[in-house]
Design an enzyme around this catalytic site. Structure first.
Site, PDB file in Angstrom:
ATOM      1  N   GLY B  71       0.808  -1.217   0.000  1.00  0.00           N
ATOM      2  CA  GLY B  71       0.000   0.000   0.000  1.00  0.00           C
ATOM      3  C   GLY B  71       0.839   1.263   0.000  1.00  0.00           C
ATOM      4  CG  ASN B 151      -4.866   4.920   9.384  1.00  0.00           C
ATOM      5  OD1 ASN B 151      -5.319   6.032   9.130  1.00  0.00           O
ATOM      6  ND2 ASN B 151      -3.665   4.759   9.881  1.00  0.00           N
ATOM      7  CD  GLN B 179      -7.058   0.401   7.591  1.00  0.00           C
ATOM      8  OE1 GLN B 179      -7.895  -0.461   7.865  1.00  0.00           O
ATOM      9  NE2 GLN B 179      -5.816   0.340   8.044  1.00  0.00           N
ATOM     10  CB  SER B 199      -2.618  -2.954   1.312  1.00  0.00           C
ATOM     11  OG  SER B 199      -1.802  -3.853   2.023  1.00  0.00           O
ATOM     12  CG  HIS B 201      -0.753  -6.384   5.174  1.00  0.00           C
ATOM     13  ND1 HIS B 201      -0.753  -6.111   6.521  1.00  0.00           N
ATOM     14  CD2 HIS B 201      -0.455  -5.223   4.545  1.00  0.00           C
ATOM     15  CE1 HIS B 201      -0.450  -4.831   6.706  1.00  0.00           C
ATOM     16  NE2 HIS B 201      -0.265  -4.268   5.528  1.00  0.00           N
ATOM     17  CB  THR B 237      10.857 -10.739 -11.651  1.00  0.00           C
ATOM     18  OG1 THR B 237      11.856 -10.673 -12.665  1.00  0.00           O
ATOM     19  CG2 THR B 237      10.094 -12.047 -11.752  1.00  0.00           C
ATOM     20  CB  CYS B 325       1.503   3.153  10.617  1.00  0.00           C
ATOM     21  SG  CYS B 325       0.743   1.876   9.640  1.00  0.00           S
TER      22      CYS B 325
END
Lengths: 353, 387
Positions: B71, B151, B179, B199, B201, B237, B325
């Site tokens: 993200g 968030n 979020q 994102s 996860h 890659t 965070c």
């Protein structure tokens, strides 16, 4: 059942004790501030605490304990240094002055509870067991200094900052417009300016002829390396101010006030794993329980090491540490923990005793 | 000991259905999607299939979706990549006042490079009002970035309204949808969104994978240089296990979004009701109704948030104070103070975020533990003396 009660708050005039009083007032208790006058010319703290009490609308009492402070704290402090020990005056002051004189005085005025701004927790468990615990804020944690308080006095103690962090405490002080919000942290030993005890002690008690305190500096084999002007100038583990010039790094490894000899050695000679502890105050039966997994802190800024405790007498302990500890200074406090709980403490004894 | 995870806004466990597909691409289908042989071709096919699924949940075309390393990278690529590429059109950026650090600090970097940045203040619910965004626009504004869901407090912004006003004014609009993606409906076409970051996860996929939607016609400057992957916008890659994981995670969310939102909201509301019924002096932060389904952000007045967090942790319940965070910093949450909390209130605040693994039993247990822990801490703080 919850009730509101009367609480005597020990107020130094600093941020922590001011916020303590404010929080207890907000919670609806009957609160009064008590400030100790410890020394001549020391009225800053009391003035500041008085202003805070005025802001909070609570009574403020000043207690003149200059005489007792000198007799119970300052003179023993000097005596211990002259005896080659490294004293811990804050520990003694908490037990003898704050939880001693001040609380006795407040109790006489019918206060039920005693509160201070220490960062440690007191909890009364469901089995009515009183537990002294580390404070929440790892940077301010002060349980180390409270080991000497008798358990029955901890039972009537409130430490509201134990579940708080310093940043939050400052924020509360600002939001309540307490006139102390931006006051700086107090210095380490309140009665020693600039924390320089050597100059302070020499000025206060000069060596009468310049020779009375003089002694020899010796190495581990007893060889004389030079002279020094007093055992009180040294602490175990000290490296600076030895007056022995360059070469390999030397540390004070032993102080014997009987012969006035100060022994120096290498870093390896500072290490030990067995200590004798006296003047023990037991705060939980777990101190003597062989099944407890204890740690011991031998100075304030110490994470602690695993310790096995053997009881040698009423208030005497033999302690073996799981890993060697460095620079153990006789006179300092050894405080025993089981997890976060303080289970007891004592004074590290010198080898010569 | 019973362990309950209530910190789904920090990260989520990887769904077993997602793990299965990740394993396949770690072990059997290990080819490089750029290779021409069968090992490469089968992986290339999976790459495009994942793109289709991730794009589907945004309602953009797969050709508008670029996989990234998460993200934060997507946010940086959108802000810095777009501003640098379009500097000749103007040098003014508008962002929400309580953005995630990926946007906030991305904008600060632009400021250091000579761009002017306006931060739009939220209202006391944490909402960035479209009118306030409109007021911030100038003739030199080239980009607006406002998060879809905050968030910390979980407030959902009216992205559609901000999108249409940006479209009218000819300003490109980016939203950090990290979020909200997979939890709250987002339709970049209908909402006039030009760029959106997501994102993996946060939606039960693996860490280290994300994506940026860039509307056809919008140009951004790549942040790294190398091969030709992802249209040259994000080269190197492809992280295939991550990408197929994100694809599968998005697919599951697409199937379950409405039922899960309803389930989480209802559990969240039960928890909130029990806590406020049994404790005095607890207030909720963020919007009362327009909020992320699993988010409950509460101020327990008179209690240090971190003390409560550790009490709950000892009982196996994981919550957070502020966002992951920004934890570890000594200053109180900037989001909470921006919406009007005092420093000490901000320090008395916990974020509880429910997710897929949580059950009704978790709610009952957590309510019991939270109530007793708060009472205990208040007693220890001298708030009430237990006799």
């Amino acid at each position: 059942m919850m009730t509101k009660s009367s609480v005597a708050v020990a107020m130094s005039g600093g941020v922590d004790s001011s916020v303590t009083a404010a929080l207890l007032k907000q919670a609806g208790h009957r609160v009064a501030g008590f400030t100790l006058r410890l020394r001549d010319g020391d009225s800053d703290g009391s003035d500041s605490a008085g202003r805070v009490c005025e802001t909070l609308g609570i009574p403020h009492h000043e207690l003149d304990v200059r005489e007792e402070f000198r007799r119970l704290i300052v003179e023993p402090f000097i005596g211990e240094y002259l005896a080659g020990l490294t004293p811990n005056p804050c520990v003694n002051c908490n037990a003898r002055i704050k939880w001693g004189l001040l609380w006795n005085y407040a109790r006489g005025m019918d206060f039920e509870w005693f509160a201070t701004g220490h960062y440690a927790k007191v909890e009364i468990g469901q089995n009515n067991e009183v537990r002294l615990l580390k404070g929440l804020d790892p940077l301010k944690e002060q349980s180390y200094f409270l080991w000497q308080i008798p358990i029955e006095l901890l039972r009537v103690t409130m430490l509201p900052l134990g579940v708080r962090k310093k940043t939050g405490v400052r924020a509360i002080a600002r939001e309540l417009n307490l006139p102390v919000a931006e006051r700086e942290e107090s210095q380490e030993i309140c009665f020693i300016p600039g924390n320089d005890y050597r100059t302070w002690l020499n000025d206060l008690y000069p060596d009468p002829d310049g020779k009375t305190r003089m002694g020899e500096m010796v190495d581990r084999s007893g060889r004389v390396l030079g002279l020094h002007s007093g055992c009180h100038l040294f602490t175990i583990g000290q490296r600076k101010g030895l007056g022995l010039g360059g070469g390999r790094k030397l540390y004070v490894t032993g102080i014997d006030p009987r012969t006035r000899r100060v022994e120096v050695g290498g870093e390896d000679d500072l290490v030990r794993s067995e200590l004798m502890i006296g003047a023990v105050n037991c705060l939980s039966p777990r101190l003597y329980n062989a099944a407890s997994r204890l740690t011991v802190r031998i100075r304030y800024r110490d994470h602690g090491v695993e310790a096995t405790v053997d009881r040698m007498g009423e208030d005497l302990l033999n302690v073996r540490t799981g890993e060697p500890v460095k620079a153990v200074a006789p006179g300092q406090s050894a405080v025993f923990y089981d997890g976060d709980q303080v289970v007891g403490g004592g004074v590290i004894l010198p080898d010569w005793l | 000991m019973r362990r309950i995870y209530f910190d789904h806004s920090a990260t989520t466990p990887v769904d077993a259905r997602v793990v299965a597909v990740i394993n396949e691409f770690l072990v059997e289908k290990f080819g490089n999607p750029s290779s021409l042989h069968s090992f490469g071709r089968e992986v290339k096919e999976a790459l495009e299939d994942a793109r289709l699924k991730v794009a589907g949940l945004l309602n953009c075309s797969p050709s508008e979706l670029y996989f990234t390393g998460g993200g934060t990278e997507a946010d940086n690529l959108a802000l810095i990549g777009y501003a640098v590429k379009n500097r000749d059109r103007g040098d003014h950026i508008v962002i929400g006042g309580i953005e995630h650090p990926a946007v906030k600090n991305g904008a600060a970097e632009l400021e250091a490079r000579g761009f002017a940045v306006t931060r739009v203040r939220p209202d006391h619910y944490g909402e960035i009002m479209p009118e306030a965004v409109a007021e911030a626009l100038t003739g030199k504004t080239i980009l607006v970035s406002v998060m879809h869901v905050n968030n910390e407090v979980g407030t959902i912004n009216d992205i559609g309204a901000i999108g249409s006003l940006c479209r009218e004014r000819g300003v490109t609009f980016h939203t950090d949808a990290v979020q909200s993606y997979g939890k709250v409906h987002i339709d970049v076409r209908a909402m006039n969104v030009d760029m959106a970051s997501v994102s993996s996860h946060k939606i039960y996929g693996p860490k280290g994978t994300g994506a940026l939607y860039i509307r056809d016609g919008i140009e951004v400057q790549a942040r790294a240089f190398g091969g030709h992957q992802e249209g040259g916008v994000r080269v190197g890659t492809e992280n295939m296990p991550g990408i197929v994981g994100l694809g599968r995670a998005a697919e599951i969310c697409a199937d379950e979004i409405d039922s899960e939102a309803q389930r989480l909201s209802s559990m969240r509301d039960s928890l909130h009701r029990r806590i406020t019924a049994e404790l005095e002096s607890v207030s909720m932060n963020g919007h009362p109704s327009q909020r992320l389904p699993g988010n409950l952000n509460l101020t327990f007045h008179g209690v240090e948030g971190e003390a409560l967090l550790m009490e709950l942790d000892q009982e196996g319940i994981a919550v957070s104070s502020g966002s992951a965070c920004s934890s570890g910093s000594t200053t109180p949450s900037a989001v909470l103070t921006a919406i009007g909390l005092s420093d000490s209130q901000a320090q008395s605040t916990l974020r509880i975020t429910l997710g897929r693994g949580n059950t009704r039993e978790d709610i009952d247990y957590a309510a019991d533990v939270i109530v007793s822990s708060v009472k205990r801490l208040r007693a220890m703080a001298g708030d009430m003396v237990v006799v």
